[in-house]
Scaffold this active site. Structure first.
Site, PDB file in Angstrom:
ATOM      1  N   ARG A  99       0.894  -1.103  -0.055  1.00 14.21           N
ATOM      2  CA  ARG A  99      -0.074  -0.065   0.224  1.00 14.21           C
ATOM      3  C   ARG A  99       0.808   1.188  -0.206  1.00 14.21           C
ATOM      4  O   ARG A  99       0.426   2.108  -0.760  1.00 14.21           O
ATOM      5  CB  ARG A  99      -1.028  -0.052   1.040  1.00 14.21           C
ATOM      6  CG  ARG A  99      -2.195  -0.920   1.045  1.00 14.21           C
ATOM      7  CD  ARG A  99      -2.765  -0.798   2.119  1.00 14.21           C
ATOM      8  NE  ARG A  99      -2.439  -1.317   3.435  1.00 14.21           N
ATOM      9  CZ  ARG A  99      -2.693  -1.133   4.553  1.00 14.21           C
ATOM     10  NH1 ARG A  99      -4.020  -0.623   4.762  1.00 14.21           N
ATOM     11  NH2 ARG A  99      -2.044  -1.855   5.476  1.00 14.21           N
ATOM     12  N   ASN A 148      -6.029  -3.013   1.307  1.00 15.89           N
ATOM     13  CA  ASN A 148      -6.109  -4.574   1.555  1.00 15.89           C
ATOM     14  C   ASN A 148      -7.633  -4.899   1.681  1.00 15.89           C
ATOM     15  O   ASN A 148      -8.340  -4.510   2.406  1.00 15.89           O
ATOM     16  CB  ASN A 148      -5.216  -4.953   3.044  1.00 15.89           C
ATOM     17  CG  ASN A 148      -3.865  -4.572   2.931  1.00 15.89           C
ATOM     18  OD1 ASN A 148      -3.373  -4.519   1.719  1.00 15.89           O
ATOM     19  ND2 ASN A 148      -3.214  -4.498   4.156  1.00 15.89           N
TER      20      ASN A 148
END
Length: 99
Positions: free
Chosen positions: A26, A44
């Protein structure tokens, strides 16, 4: 083509599978998108995949698609599925979604 007009932008949603959680994916995706001048988000998913949504100039979106397939050095990307999305004209930044 006038890229100041977001109607010329492209928006893509990528579902990334493999070893892509707990490896900095990320954070890495945010850095890459910001460098390319893209907006969108990364998060996620509960099934172990990462969802990356990004939009911007078509050539920058194509570059991000290549990067998403590789991922950061600790990741092992096994599969990426890309979907075209409708551009969000009011979107102004790229960020990570946390729950």
């Amino acid at each position: 083509m006038n890229y100041d007009d977001k109607r010329d932008y492209v928006r893509v949603r990528a579902l990334v599978a493999g070893r892509v959680q707990h490896v900095g994916y990320r954070y890495w995706a945010c850095e890459q998108a910001e460098r390319l001048g893209l907006t969108g988000s990364v998060e996620n998913l509960s099934d172990g995949r990462v969802e990356v949504i990004f939009q911007g100039k078509p050539e920058m979106v194509e570059e991000m698609k290549k990067k998403v397939k590789r991922g950061p050095s600790m990741a092992l990307v096994r599969q990426v599925i890309f979907y075209n999305e409708r551009v969000k004209e009011d979107e102004t930044h790229f960020g990570s979604i946390y729950y």
